[in-house]
Design a protein around this motif. Structure first.
Motif, PDB file in Angstrom:
ATOM      1  N   VAL A 185       0.878  -1.209  -0.002  1.00 51.21           N
ATOM      2  CA  VAL A 185       0.086   0.131   0.042  1.00 51.21           C
ATOM      3  C   VAL A 185       0.903   1.342   0.001  1.00 51.21           C
ATOM      4  O   VAL A 185       0.373   2.208  -0.570  1.00 51.21           O
ATOM      5  CB  VAL A 185      -0.915  -0.126   1.101  1.00 51.21           C
ATOM      6  CG1 VAL A 185      -0.112  -0.012   2.530  1.00 51.21           C
ATOM      7  CG2 VAL A 185      -2.119   1.135   0.918  1.00 51.21           C
ATOM      8  N   ASP A 186       2.071   1.056   0.677  1.00 50.71           N
ATOM      9  CA  ASP A 186       2.901   2.244   0.520  1.00 50.71           C
ATOM     10  C   ASP A 186       3.291   2.874  -0.718  1.00 50.71           C
ATOM     11  O   ASP A 186       3.502   4.095  -1.104  1.00 50.71           O
ATOM     12  CB  ASP A 186       4.229   2.050   1.145  1.00 50.71           C
ATOM     13  CG  ASP A 186       4.072   1.937   2.717  1.00 50.71           C
ATOM     14  OD1 ASP A 186       2.881   1.975   3.134  1.00 50.71           O
ATOM     15  OD2 ASP A 186       5.147   1.711   3.435  1.00 50.71           O
ATOM     16  N   SER A 187       3.252   1.823  -1.562  1.00 50.65           N
ATOM     17  CA  SER A 187       3.735   2.274  -3.283  1.00 50.65           C
ATOM     18  C   SER A 187       2.242   3.136  -3.746  1.00 50.65           C
ATOM     19  O   SER A 187       2.642   4.010  -4.700  1.00 50.65           O
ATOM     20  CB  SER A 187       3.914   1.093  -4.089  1.00 50.65           C
ATOM     21  OG  SER A 187       2.798   0.263  -3.974  1.00 50.65           O
ATOM     22  N   SER A 188       1.237   2.791  -3.504  1.00 55.09           N
ATOM     23  CA  SER A 188      -0.017   3.334  -3.829  1.00 55.09           C
ATOM     24  C   SER A 188       0.077   4.962  -3.281  1.00 55.09           C
ATOM     25  O   SER A 188      -0.204   5.964  -4.124  1.00 55.09           O
ATOM     26  CB  SER A 188      -1.231   2.754  -3.578  1.00 55.09           C
ATOM     27  OG  SER A 188      -1.288   1.353  -4.153  1.00 55.09           O
ATOM     28  N   LEU A 189       0.542   5.129  -1.999  1.00 58.86           N
ATOM     29  CA  LEU A 189       0.496   6.239  -1.428  1.00 58.86           C
ATOM     30  C   LEU A 189       1.732   7.103  -2.041  1.00 58.86           C
ATOM     31  O   LEU A 189       1.375   8.370  -2.149  1.00 58.86           O
ATOM     32  CB  LEU A 189       0.769   6.172   0.247  1.00 58.86           C
ATOM     33  CG  LEU A 189      -0.359   5.530   0.987  1.00 58.86           C
ATOM     34  CD1 LEU A 189      -0.164   5.472   1.998  1.00 58.86           C
ATOM     35  CD2 LEU A 189      -1.435   6.384   0.947  1.00 58.86           C
ATOM     36  N   ALA A 190       2.723   6.509  -2.348  1.00 62.32           N
ATOM     37  CA  ALA A 190       3.774   7.240  -3.142  1.00 62.32           C
ATOM     38  C   ALA A 190       3.285   7.956  -4.428  1.00 62.32           C
ATOM     39  O   ALA A 190       3.795   8.859  -4.856  1.00 62.32           O
ATOM     40  CB  ALA A 190       4.855   6.355  -3.162  1.00 62.32           C
ATOM     41  N   ASN A 191       2.512   6.922  -5.310  1.00 61.64           N
ATOM     42  CA  ASN A 191       2.208   7.342  -6.507  1.00 61.64           C
ATOM     43  C   ASN A 191       1.106   8.392  -6.281  1.00 61.64           C
ATOM     44  O   ASN A 191       1.366   9.355  -7.151  1.00 61.64           O
ATOM     45  CB  ASN A 191       1.429   6.169  -7.149  1.00 61.64           C
ATOM     46  CG  ASN A 191       2.681   5.203  -7.642  1.00 61.64           C
ATOM     47  OD1 ASN A 191       3.679   5.701  -8.198  1.00 61.64           O
ATOM     48  ND2 ASN A 191       2.144   3.732  -7.650  1.00 61.64           N
ATOM     49  N   ALA A 192       0.218   8.304  -5.455  1.00 62.18           N
ATOM     50  CA  ALA A 192      -0.642   9.418  -4.858  1.00 62.18           C
ATOM     51  C   ALA A 192      -0.019  10.642  -4.752  1.00 62.18           C
ATOM     52  O   ALA A 192      -0.360  11.821  -5.305  1.00 62.18           O
ATOM     53  CB  ALA A 192      -1.587   8.957  -3.937  1.00 62.18           C
ATOM     54  N   GLU A 193       1.131  10.524  -4.000  1.00 62.03           N
ATOM     55  CA  GLU A 193       1.664  11.950  -3.593  1.00 62.03           C
ATOM     56  C   GLU A 193       2.633  12.379  -4.847  1.00 62.03           C
ATOM     57  O   GLU A 193       2.662  13.482  -4.969  1.00 62.03           O
ATOM     58  CB  GLU A 193       2.766  11.750  -2.459  1.00 62.03           C
ATOM     59  CG  GLU A 193       3.481  12.926  -1.812  1.00 62.03           C
ATOM     60  CD  GLU A 193       2.343  13.875  -1.450  1.00 62.03           C
ATOM     61  OE1 GLU A 193       2.616  14.996  -1.666  1.00 62.03           O
ATOM     62  OE2 GLU A 193       1.430  13.200  -0.832  1.00 62.03           O
ATOM     63  N   TYR A 194       3.046  11.565  -5.943  1.00 64.03           N
ATOM     64  CA  TYR A 194       3.880  12.066  -6.796  1.00 64.03           C
ATOM     65  C   TYR A 194       2.633  12.619  -7.911  1.00 64.03           C
ATOM     66  O   TYR A 194       2.982  13.937  -8.288  1.00 64.03           O
ATOM     67  CB  TYR A 194       4.392  10.790  -7.670  1.00 64.03           C
ATOM     68  CG  TYR A 194       5.093  11.415  -8.999  1.00 64.03           C
ATOM     69  CD1 TYR A 194       6.107  11.695  -8.835  1.00 64.03           C
ATOM     70  CD2 TYR A 194       4.360  11.054 -10.156  1.00 64.03           C
ATOM     71  CE1 TYR A 194       7.014  12.279 -10.172  1.00 64.03           C
ATOM     72  CE2 TYR A 194       4.878  11.518 -11.503  1.00 64.03           C
ATOM     73  CZ  TYR A 194       6.225  11.839 -11.386  1.00 64.03           C
ATOM     74  OH  TYR A 194       6.523  12.232 -12.771  1.00 64.03           O
ATOM     75  N   ALA A 195       1.456  12.011  -7.954  1.00 67.07           N
ATOM     76  CA  ALA A 195       0.549  12.555  -8.991  1.00 67.07           C
ATOM     77  C   ALA A 195      -0.114  14.116  -8.160  1.00 67.07           C
ATOM     78  O   ALA A 195      -0.355  15.060  -9.067  1.00 67.07           O
ATOM     79  CB  ALA A 195      -0.727  11.850  -8.837  1.00 67.07           C
ATOM     80  N   ARG A 196      -0.122  14.180  -6.966  1.00 65.81           N
ATOM     81  CA  ARG A 196      -0.521  15.433  -6.293  1.00 65.81           C
ATOM     82  C   ARG A 196       0.756  16.559  -6.435  1.00 65.81           C
ATOM     83  O   ARG A 196       0.307  17.628  -7.061  1.00 65.81           O
ATOM     84  CB  ARG A 196      -0.413  15.411  -4.577  1.00 65.81           C
ATOM     85  CG  ARG A 196      -1.031  16.524  -3.978  1.00 65.81           C
ATOM     86  CD  ARG A 196      -0.727  16.533  -2.622  1.00 65.81           C
ATOM     87  NE  ARG A 196       0.604  16.745  -2.422  1.00 65.81           N
ATOM     88  CZ  ARG A 196       1.201  17.690  -2.326  1.00 65.81           C
ATOM     89  NH1 ARG A 196       0.619  19.016  -2.623  1.00 65.81           N
ATOM     90  NH2 ARG A 196       2.679  17.801  -2.153  1.00 65.81           N
ATOM     91  N   ALA A 197       2.042  16.251  -6.598  1.00 68.52           N
ATOM     92  CA  ALA A 197       2.970  16.909  -6.999  1.00 68.52           C
ATOM     93  C   ALA A 197       2.931  17.620  -8.267  1.00 68.52           C
ATOM     94  O   ALA A 197       2.992  18.651  -8.584  1.00 68.52           O
ATOM     95  CB  ALA A 197       4.461  16.574  -6.696  1.00 68.52           C
ATOM     96  N   LYS A 198       2.560  16.614  -9.154  1.00 67.94           N
ATOM     97  CA  LYS A 198       2.456  16.964 -10.564  1.00 67.94           C
ATOM     98  C   LYS A 198       1.266  17.886 -10.936  1.00 67.94           C
ATOM     99  O   LYS A 198       1.320  18.838 -11.468  1.00 67.94           O
ATOM    100  CB  LYS A 198       2.105  15.553 -11.524  1.00 67.94           C
ATOM    101  CG  LYS A 198       1.912  15.780 -13.015  1.00 67.94           C
ATOM    102  CD  LYS A 198       3.419  16.196 -13.395  1.00 67.94           C
ATOM    103  CE  LYS A 198       3.424  16.173 -14.994  1.00 67.94           C
ATOM    104  NZ  LYS A 198       4.591  16.789 -15.697  1.00 67.94           N
TER     105      LYS A 198
END
Length: 448
Positions: A185-198
């Motif tokens: 699940v950590d990878s999903s949260l990391a991807n979400a954070e990357y999308a938010r930054a984008k």
């Protein structure tokens, strides 16, 4: 215009753009055209001192029957009678000619012309004050847009750095997940954070582009890009300044209101004097030709006989003219204009009251923004420290990803807040200068 259009590769500072905009902005050009127009009007009104000289010449082909009796001229539409009184009408037309030269010189007008000149001068002063006020308001708008473009550019750079940090964050998390050291699940949260930054980066790019267009519009030509100098706006804070509140009466907007009052007063005097009489020096000379000869009253129908002058006359005199019945109309116009004077005086008082309040508010806002900018550094240092600790603890397995993510968001917000706080401090100083009506309060603190 040539300087600005030739090369956008040049980096412009605020002082250069203020000068470019002053020369190029269409609204300012229109105000200057008004000033030039009223300059010419002053010269036009002064021409009232010059006597009226009217010359005329005509050829006619007409009969010459007439009867005795008087008639009204019907405001210039009645055709003048010609010929003598005879027992029968003669319908044989003849050629004729008539040349005139008339002078009407109003040598005494009891101040009517000088009052109209004063009105024209007041109009010119009012248009000049209008230009100065528009120029001041324009320069405030341009400086504010300049600061907004700078902060949007800085925020875009913050979000670019944040996106890189988010990518590093995602790579770290993905490596830990792949190694089985962290839950999937950590990878999903990391991807979400990357999308938010984008998304944050895209939003900052959109804002920067919008302010870019606003700035180039103020420079008189819409362009997709322009390079501007940050001029140390984000390296140091403005100093506290004090000024005499009574000096706001010299602000461009209040000077414009004062000139409007002066114009209304000048118009009231001109209206009052328009009732006064005038004394004119008159002179006229004329020559008359006709196909009916004076010697024997014989008729000659050829053109040459008709256009040859037979008689010459001149007339000189002094005329006194006074439209006495205009008193009632002019009195009401004068009283109406006095109410206009009161109106503009009340508007001046209202503007003075409003501007006095704006000065006080701007002063408070400026002092608070300075304190906020100083605290922003404390927030940024704490956020950076918290992020470094959270990153180290997460990689060591001592904390969970929500804590790490929260520190990620916090440091991004602190970085943005620092730039915003500095920009707000300078913008607050600009608003203080705008309220005071003195742009030098702002410009004197900028290092070129």
């Amino acid at each position: 215009m040539v300087l600005f259009s030739c090369s956008y590769a040049q980096t412009y500072d605020l002082f250069e753009l203020l000068e470019v905009g002053k020369q190029n902005y269409p609204l300012l050009k229109s105000k200057l055209a008004d000033v030039q127009s009223f300059n010419r009007r002053i010269s036009s009104v002064k021409n009232a001192y010059i006597p009226d000289v009217v010359v005329g010449h005509q050829y006619t082909y007409a009969t010459s029957n007439n009867v005795e009796g008087a008639f009204f001229p019907y405001e210039g539409t009645t055709i003048s009678p010609s010929g003598g009184v005879r027992s029968e009408n003669i319908y044989q037309p003849t050629f004729g000619s008539f040349t005139t030269a008339m002078l009407d010189w109003r040598i005494i007008n009891f101040g009517k012309v000088s009052a109209n000149i004063d009105v024209a001068k007041a109009q010119k002063d009012n248009s000049q004050a209008d230009y100065e006020n528009e120029l001041f308001q324009y320069q405030v708008r341009l400086a504010d847009t300049y600061l907004l473009l700078l902060i949007s550019r800085q925020l875009r750079e913050v979000q670019e750095y944040n996106l890189q940090r988010a990518e590093n964050f995602r790579n770290t998390v993905m490596a830990l997940v792949s190694a089985g050291l962290r839950a999937g699940v950590d990878s999903s949260l990391a991807n979400a954070e990357y999308a938010r930054a984008k998304l944050a980066l895209l939003e900052s790019q959109k804002n920067e582009k919008a302010y870019m267009y606003r700035l180039t519009e103020l420079l008189g030509e819409i362009k997709d890009t322009i390079s501007i100098d940050s001029m140390s706006f984000f390296n140091e804070l403005p100093r506290s300044v004090t000024f005499n509140p009574s000096s706001i009466v010299n602000s461009p907007i209040l000077k414009f209101h004062q000139s409007t009052i002066s114009l209304a007063n000048a118009r009231s005097i001109a209206i009052k004097r328009s009732y006064f009489p005038s004394i004119s020096l008159l002179g006229a000379g004329w020559a008359r030709g006709s196909g009916i000869y004076n010697e024997d009253s014989s008729y000659r129908t050829d053109l040459v006989s008709g256009v040859r002058y037979q008689v010459y006359n001149y007339l000189v005199g002094v005329a006194f003219r006074w439209n006495v019945s205009s008193y009632f109309r002019i009195r009401n116009e004068f009283k109406s204009q006095l109410y206009q004077v009161d109106k503009f005086r009340f508007l001046y008082e209202n503007q003075l009251l409003q501007q006095s309040r704006e000065v006080q508010e701007a002063d408070v806002q400026f002092e608070v923004s300075l304190q906020q900018a100083q605290q922003a550094h404390v927030q940024l240092a704490a956020a950076q420290s918290a992020f470094a600790q959270a990153q180290s603890r997460y990689e060591s397995g001592l904390t969970d990803i929500p804590t790490y993510s929260q520190s990620f968001v916090t440091v991004n917000r602190a970085e943005a807040d620092t730039y915003i706080a500095y920009s707000n401090a300078w913008r607050a100083l600009l608003m203080k200068a705008a309220a005071a009506g003195d742009l030098s309060i702002f410009l004197n603190q900028i290092k070129r």
